[in-house]
Design a protein around this motif. Structure first.
Motif, PDB file in Angstrom:
ATOM      1  N   ASP A 163       0.614  -1.151   0.039  1.00 56.11           N
ATOM      2  CA  ASP A 163       0.156  -0.023   0.060  1.00 56.11           C
ATOM      3  C   ASP A 163       1.014   1.323  -0.174  1.00 56.11           C
ATOM      4  O   ASP A 163       0.539   2.356  -0.554  1.00 56.11           O
ATOM      5  CB  ASP A 163      -0.966  -0.002   1.174  1.00 56.11           C
ATOM      6  N   ARG A 194       3.113   0.988  -3.876  1.00 55.22           N
ATOM      7  CA  ARG A 194       2.526   0.531  -5.106  1.00 55.22           C
ATOM      8  C   ARG A 194       2.587   1.622  -6.126  1.00 55.22           C
ATOM      9  O   ARG A 194       2.800   1.468  -7.314  1.00 55.22           O
ATOM     10  CB  ARG A 194       1.286  -0.033  -4.670  1.00 55.22           C
ATOM     11  N   VAL A 195       2.303   2.969  -5.756  1.00 54.14           N
ATOM     12  CA  VAL A 195       1.957   4.026  -6.718  1.00 54.14           C
ATOM     13  C   VAL A 195       3.185   4.390  -7.099  1.00 54.14           C
ATOM     14  O   VAL A 195       3.338   4.497  -8.503  1.00 54.14           O
ATOM     15  CB  VAL A 195       1.290   5.157  -5.852  1.00 54.14           C
ATOM     16  N   VAL A 196       4.541   4.609  -6.479  1.00 54.64           N
ATOM     17  CA  VAL A 196       5.763   4.901  -6.901  1.00 54.64           C
ATOM     18  C   VAL A 196       6.383   3.747  -7.742  1.00 54.64           C
ATOM     19  O   VAL A 196       6.691   3.914  -8.858  1.00 54.64           O
ATOM     20  CB  VAL A 196       6.546   5.066  -5.740  1.00 54.64           C
ATOM     21  N   VAL A 224      13.649  15.901  -6.505  1.00 56.85           N
ATOM     22  CA  VAL A 224      14.269  15.218  -7.613  1.00 56.85           C
ATOM     23  C   VAL A 224      14.040  15.894  -9.006  1.00 56.85           C
ATOM     24  O   VAL A 224      15.230  15.962  -9.861  1.00 56.85           O
ATOM     25  CB  VAL A 224      13.876  13.774  -7.769  1.00 56.85           C
ATOM     26  N   ARG A 270       6.863  11.480   0.143  1.00 55.90           N
ATOM     27  CA  ARG A 270       7.365  11.037  -1.234  1.00 55.90           C
ATOM     28  C   ARG A 270       7.141  12.125  -2.279  1.00 55.90           C
ATOM     29  O   ARG A 270       7.849  12.452  -3.254  1.00 55.90           O
ATOM     30  CB  ARG A 270       6.773   9.812  -1.799  1.00 55.90           C
ATOM     31  N   ASP A 280      -0.194  11.771  -6.616  1.00 60.17           N
ATOM     32  CA  ASP A 280       0.006  11.150  -5.391  1.00 60.17           C
ATOM     33  C   ASP A 280      -1.175  11.307  -4.455  1.00 60.17           C
ATOM     34  O   ASP A 280      -1.990  12.190  -4.632  1.00 60.17           O
ATOM     35  CB  ASP A 280       1.221  12.073  -4.577  1.00 60.17           C
ATOM     36  N   ARG A 312       9.796  13.891  -4.680  1.00 61.60           N
ATOM     37  CA  ARG A 312       9.618  13.735  -5.925  1.00 61.60           C
ATOM     38  C   ARG A 312       9.974  15.447  -6.577  1.00 61.60           C
ATOM     39  O   ARG A 312      10.445  15.483  -7.577  1.00 61.60           O
ATOM     40  CB  ARG A 312       8.164  13.577  -6.483  1.00 61.60           C
ATOM     41  N   PHE A 327      16.994  11.169   1.444  1.00 60.60           N
ATOM     42  CA  PHE A 327      17.409  10.259   0.295  1.00 60.60           C
ATOM     43  C   PHE A 327      18.495   8.958   0.974  1.00 60.60           C
ATOM     44  O   PHE A 327      18.799   8.102   0.024  1.00 60.60           O
ATOM     45  CB  PHE A 327      18.015  10.852  -0.774  1.00 60.60           C
ATOM     46  N   GLY A 328      18.995   9.130   2.094  1.00 57.59           N
ATOM     47  CA  GLY A 328      19.930   8.020   2.398  1.00 57.59           C
ATOM     48  C   GLY A 328      21.375   8.369   1.969  1.00 57.59           C
ATOM     49  O   GLY A 328      22.160   7.431   1.915  1.00 57.59           O
ATOM     50  N   PHE A 382      13.420   1.785   0.657  1.00 62.28           N
ATOM     51  CA  PHE A 382      12.925   2.625  -0.592  1.00 62.28           C
ATOM     52  C   PHE A 382      13.841   2.080  -1.886  1.00 62.28           C
ATOM     53  O   PHE A 382      13.515   1.535  -2.695  1.00 62.28           O
ATOM     54  CB  PHE A 382      13.135   4.124  -0.393  1.00 62.28           C
ATOM     55  N   THR A 383      15.223   2.277  -1.484  1.00 61.15           N
ATOM     56  CA  THR A 383      16.268   1.690  -2.513  1.00 61.15           C
ATOM     57  C   THR A 383      16.383   0.378  -2.662  1.00 61.15           C
ATOM     58  O   THR A 383      16.230  -0.027  -3.740  1.00 61.15           O
ATOM     59  CB  THR A 383      17.700   2.287  -1.961  1.00 61.15           C
ATOM     60  N   GLY A 428       4.399   3.389 -10.803  1.00 59.49           N
ATOM     61  CA  GLY A 428       4.811   4.468 -11.895  1.00 59.49           C
ATOM     62  C   GLY A 428       5.770   4.213 -12.641  1.00 59.49           C
ATOM     63  O   GLY A 428       6.079   4.463 -13.627  1.00 59.49           O
ATOM     64  N   VAL A 438      12.862  -0.179  -4.826  1.00 60.12           N
ATOM     65  CA  VAL A 438      13.204   0.219  -6.169  1.00 60.12           C
ATOM     66  C   VAL A 438      13.904  -0.225  -7.150  1.00 60.12           C
ATOM     67  O   VAL A 438      13.878  -0.572  -8.156  1.00 60.12           O
ATOM     68  CB  VAL A 438      13.414   1.887  -6.246  1.00 60.12           C
TER      69      VAL A 438
END
Lengths: 273, 191
Positions: free
Chosen positions: B30, B33-35, B128, B121, B114, B125, B189-190, B76-77, B38, B80
């Motif tokens: 949940d 999923r959107v990121v 970025v 996020r 979003d 975005r 962003f880590g 996240f990394t 996309g 992705v």
């Protein structure tokens, strides 16, 4: 290839954009270079942000259902013969042991190996400590024996000196019924340096020692005490009273170890009437 | 903006997934999923293919969550990278069958903005997007071709008709600039 050249390849590697051969070369370097591995983590994070450059999109709700159906089916297939069936709600699965990755296994083996090595070191330490303690006891024993031998040798040297000195006289002591087979010689020079050399004496009981007496007339004059060694031999160095030089009788009795002013014990050796 | 809290929660969710917690997987789905969808649509240019790959990705998350190591990157990394890798593999398989060929003529799929709850996020975005806007076009192009089209440096050189060394330089400069710009603006962003 130098380290800086590998570093320059890291950002492209994070994008998976290196050509096949270059990627292989860098992977070989990464397997040996922790610095570059750490740096690659940073580049991977940077590359992942590019995902946010894509517009977002909503997948069909059916995708979620398909995923959950699949993992439920996998979980059930993973436990087909289980005697205990866990009744699960739509969102709850039976506990599934996660697969251990190779690093966890290596970590566990490392912990076991470390424990074994620690135990081995502990046992070695105890053995070394015991050996050291035994060696220390042995050293002390040898030291005492050496000291005894040195003292014995010293006494014998003095006895030789007295025997070899001009004017030295010798008296023989014979055994009584208390010590059959025992005998002694008393050598003394003109200065009264005396040396008693006894043999065949019984071991002195605990707290007891043999004492030499110089008897002038009927009056006993106390000499020093001594204890014979394990073979019954005993050597005593003493200073003879001047009055005993010419007309004394000598005797050896068993007395308290500290010596007595007058005889209290049995006579073991004497020099005649 | 609470990136640390969100990150910690993601780590905990992945650990729970590793222990067979189906609800944790649902939460991760949940949240991402959107990121991820996309990204997959952008790479594959097909909702159908993207949904198929999205399912593969989360099945892989379910099976390999124990492999996630937070010392080697954020959730996240990890997610992705997993999704992008799967998508590129699918893209190459499709290209080999000549079912997908029109690079550069992509049609935007049905996309929505979003969710309101995904403010963190959305903020990232924007950062970025702004950072990429500051890169020279040739650098940005090299990064996009590598990341979304899965092209290697040699393939990019061929595509652009540029020397390989030039492509390498552009790519390295673009990544360095991107990293600097994002590092200066946010710690979320880590790196």
């Amino acid at each position: 290839m130098i380290h800086e050249e590998y570093k320059e390849m890291l950002s492209a590697h994070a994008l998976a954009a290196l050509d096949h051969d270059a990627a292989n070369v860098l992977n070989a370097h990464l397997s040996q270079c922790a610095t570059c591995r750490d740096e690659l983590v940073q580049w991977n994070a940077a590359a992942a942000t590019l995902a946010l450059a894509a517009s977002t999109a909503e997948p069909s709700p059916k995708v979620r259902e398909r995923i959950l159906d699949r993992i439920r089916a996998e979980a059930q297939n993973a436990q087909p013969d289980s005697a205990v069936k866990v009744v699960a709600g739509p969102q709850v699965l039976p506990f599934k042991q996660p697969p251990r990755n190779v690093w966890q296994s290596i970590g566990s083996l490392g912990a076991i190996a470390a424990a074994v090595i620690f135990a081995a070191l502990l046992v070695s330490l105890i053995i070394l400590w015991k050996q050291n303690r035994d060696a220390h006891v042995e050293l002390t024993k040898l030291s005492n024996e050496t000291k005894t031998l040195q003292e014995d040798l010293e006494r014998k040297n003095k006895a030789l000196q007295i025997l070899a000195a001009p004017g030295t006289r010798m008296a023989e002591l014979s055994a009584t019924n208390m010590a059959p087979g025992a005998s002694a010689k008393l050598a003394f020079d003109k200065n009264g340096h005396a040396m008693l050399m006894a043999k065949g004496l019984p071991a002195a009981p605990r707290g007891k020692a043999y004492q030499l007496w110089y008897i002038v007339g009927n009056k006993p004059m106390p000499g020093k005490v001594f204890t014979p060694d394990s073979t019954g031999n005993g050597v005593l160095e003493d200073q003879m009273p001047a009055v005993a030089m010419n007309s004394a009788v000598f005797a050896v009795t068993l007395e308290p170890a500290s010596g007595m002013p007058t005889p209290t014990g049995a006579i073991y050796l004497h020099s005649g009437s | 903006m609470q990136p640390e809290q969100a990150q910690t929660t993601d780590v905990e969710l992945l650990h729970a997934v590793a222990h067979g917690d189906e609800r944790a997987l649902a939460h991760i789905y949940d949240r991402y999923r959107v990121v991820l969808f996309g990204l997959l649509v952008r790479i594959l240019n097909s909702r159908e293919e993207a949904e198929d790959v999205l399912q593969e990705v989360f099945l892989q998350v379910w099976r390999r969550a124990a492999d996630f190591d937070e010392k080697r990157g954020r959730p996240f990394t990890w997610l992705v990278t997993l999704a992008r890798s799967r998508a590129i593999d699918r893209l190459r398989a499709l290209a080999s069958r000549e079912r997908v060929a029109q690079a550069g003529a992509r049609e935007e799929s049905e996309q929505i903005s979003d969710a309101a709850s995904d403010t963190i996020r959305a903020e990232q975005r924007d950062l970025v997007t702004n950072a990429l806007a500051q890169l020279p076009d040739e650098q940005k192009r090299a990064l996009m071709l590598a990341y979304f089209d899965g092209l290697t440096q040699s393939e990019i050189a061929t595509r652009l008709g540029a020397p390989l060394g030039t492509v390498k330089t552009r790519m390295r400069a673009g990544m360095t600039k991107l990293r600097e710009l994002l590092a200066n603006k946010s710690e979320s962003f880590g790196f």
